[in-house]
Design a protein around this motif. Structure first.
Motif, PDB file in Angstrom:
ATOM      1  N   LYS A   1     -11.401   6.497   2.105  1.00 55.33           N
ATOM      2  CA  LYS A   1     -11.117   6.513   3.543  1.00 55.33           C
ATOM      3  C   LYS A   1      -9.630   6.748   3.713  1.00 55.33           C
ATOM      4  CE  LYS A   1     -14.754   3.090   4.307  1.00 55.33           C
ATOM      5  NZ  LYS A   1     -15.022   1.670   4.683  1.00 55.33           N
ATOM      6  N   LYS A   2      -9.256   7.699   4.540  1.00 52.01           N
ATOM      7  CA  LYS A   2      -7.853   8.065   4.681  1.00 52.01           C
ATOM      8  C   LYS A   2      -7.054   6.931   5.329  1.00 52.01           C
ATOM      9  CE  LYS A   2      -4.902  11.941   5.918  1.00 52.01           C
ATOM     10  NZ  LYS A   2      -4.855  13.310   6.489  1.00 52.01           N
ATOM     11  N   ILE A   3      -5.898   6.615   4.732  1.00 52.72           N
ATOM     12  CA  ILE A   3      -4.988   5.631   5.315  1.00 52.72           C
ATOM     13  C   ILE A   3      -4.107   6.402   6.297  1.00 52.72           C
ATOM     14  CG2 ILE A   3      -3.215   3.895   4.854  1.00 52.72           C
ATOM     15  CD1 ILE A   3      -4.296   3.695   1.999  1.00 52.72           C
ATOM     16  N   LYS A   4      -4.456   6.339   7.537  1.00 49.94           N
ATOM     17  CA  LYS A   4      -3.812   7.183   8.542  1.00 49.94           C
ATOM     18  C   LYS A   4      -2.333   6.830   8.703  1.00 49.94           C
ATOM     19  CE  LYS A   4      -8.098   7.939  11.126  1.00 49.94           C
ATOM     20  NZ  LYS A   4      -8.812   7.764  12.415  1.00 49.94           N
ATOM     21  N   GLY A   5      -1.509   7.856   8.635  1.00 47.79           N
ATOM     22  CA  GLY A   5      -0.080   7.683   8.843  1.00 47.79           C
ATOM     23  C   GLY A   5       0.706   7.289   7.608  1.00 47.79           C
ATOM     24  N   ALA A   6       0.022   7.084   6.475  1.00 46.38           N
ATOM     25  CA  ALA A   6       0.732   6.647   5.270  1.00 46.38           C
ATOM     26  C   ALA A   6       1.640   7.755   4.747  1.00 46.38           C
ATOM     27  CB  ALA A   6      -0.266   6.243   4.191  1.00 46.38           C
ATOM     28  N   ASP A   7       2.858   7.367   4.384  1.00 47.48           N
ATOM     29  CA  ASP A   7       3.851   8.309   3.846  1.00 47.48           C
ATOM     30  C   ASP A   7       3.846   8.205   2.325  1.00 47.48           C
ATOM     31  OD1 ASP A   7       6.101   9.975   3.466  1.00 47.48           O
ATOM     32  OD2 ASP A   7       7.408   8.205   3.469  1.00 47.48           O
TER      33      ASP A   7
END
Length: 360
Positions: free
Chosen positions: A295-301
């Motif tokens: 699941k994509k970790i939204k906003g992670a740099d």
């Protein structure tokens, strides 16, 4: 000088006493065949001691007839009347007993295996035909060679009978096997985590599919335009494509088929398979982002992304619990506390992704 000889005599007596009362192993019976069967140092009997290291690996005084006993291999031996395994007498037919390739153990009546329920006693493999029992494929060169056996009627996996065709059955890898009619899942374990149990089963899962058959890696196999796999959670997965142009192994759990990622049998078309990389725990990444359990970790740099534990991660801006932002957490100060499963950032304490105490 007299004192010196007295001390020397005492030392010699001590050494001889220790050797007499402690050392039990004499000369090997036949070192070319076994380095575990010996004549006793003092008594007229045969002893079994693995590699002669009786102090660490054990020692057993056998009932074998000393005059006629000879080892068959490292652990088996025979005298004029009986067969012995690790020094213990076995209930087998003496005249027809033989050991082939070490793991094929049989007499005219039965086939036996070493992992019985009774300590140091050979156990009968129920239903196995001793006349035709043999390795399934003697050309297998690794440890799995002895997992697979067959007779004229059945296939056996780790001494358990499988209802499969012995003439056409073959394992493709650690997870999948086939015969002329069916596809089988090879399961060493069932369940996951603390609920995982050892099963050692081979289960008929699907009718055979037409087309090319080959292993992709140790957990995936291609059959025609389908990819099959068997993992502990789902036990068997089959993914069928209109056509398969390419297959590529990424690692044990992951493969790429037609530039599409498959993880543990599940397709993830939203992830870029070419740039996919498994990280620690359940974290992974591709050119588009970072993921937790896919699941994509939204906003992670990713340039500042750091994995903290099996559930926590952070970058320069945020702390994440699994795939979501841990609201209010200070990324620069977030760290593990001295308390079990507790994290803190100077203002709050967190457990399982939730604030449990706050200074505010």
């Amino acid at each position: 000088m007299k004192v010196f000889y007295i001390v020397l005599a005492i030392i010699v007596l001590i050494v001889l006493g220790i050797r007499y009362f402690v050392f039990r192993i004499g000369k090997p019976v036949n070192l070319e065949v076994s380095n575990s069967y010996f004549h006793h140092y003092r008594k007229n009997l045969i002893v079994y001691s693995p590699m002669g290291n009786w102090f660490e690996l054990g020692y057993f005084e056998s009932e074998a007839d000393v005059a006629t006993f000879q080892p068959i291999n490292e652990d088996f031996g025979k005298d004029k009347n009986n067969v012995f395994w690790k020094g213990r007498k076995q209930l087998v037919d003496h005249d027809t007993f033989k050991v082939e390739d070490f793991y094929i153990i049989k007499d005219k009546n039965h086939v036996y295996h070493l992992n019985g329920r009774k300590f140091y006693e050979l156990e009968i493999i129920n239903g196995a035909d001793p006349k035709t029992y043999q390795l399934l494929d003697a050309s297998i060169t690794d440890y799995r060679r002895h997992y697979w056996t067959k007779d004229g009627y059945s296939v056996y996996y780790k001494n358990k009978k499988i209802n499969a065709d012995p003439k056409t059955f073959r394992p493709l890898n650690n997870a999948i096997a086939v015969d002329a009619d069916f596809i089988y899942a090879i399961l060493s374990y069932r369940g996951e985590g603390n609920e995982m149990v050892e099963v050692d089963e081979v289960i008929q899962k699907h009718k055979m599919i037409e087309g090319e058959i080959h292993a992709i890696n140790e957990t995936y196999a291609r059959i025609g335009n389908s990819v099959v796999s068997a993992f502990t959670k789902s036990e068997f997965e089959i993914n069928t494509f209109d056509s398969i142009a390419t297959t590529q192994e990424i690692d044990y759990w992951n493969i790429m088929v037609n530039d599409v990622l498959i993880n543990k049998g599940t397709i993830y078309p939203e992830i870029d398979a070419k740039s996919f990389e498994a990280l620690r725990y359940d974290f992974s990444k591709d050119k588009n982002g970072v993921y937790y359990d896919f699941k994509k970790i939204k906003g992670a740099d990713y340039s500042s992304f750091e994995i903290l534990s099996d559930q926590y991660s952070k970058d320069n801006q945020h702390v994440y619990f699994e795939d979501v932002i841990l609201k209010g957490a200070n990324s620069k100060k977030f760290e593990f506390s001295s308390q079990h499963a507790i994290w803190e950032d100077g203002e709050n304490q967190y457990k399982n992704g939730k604030i449990i105490t706050s200074k505010k």
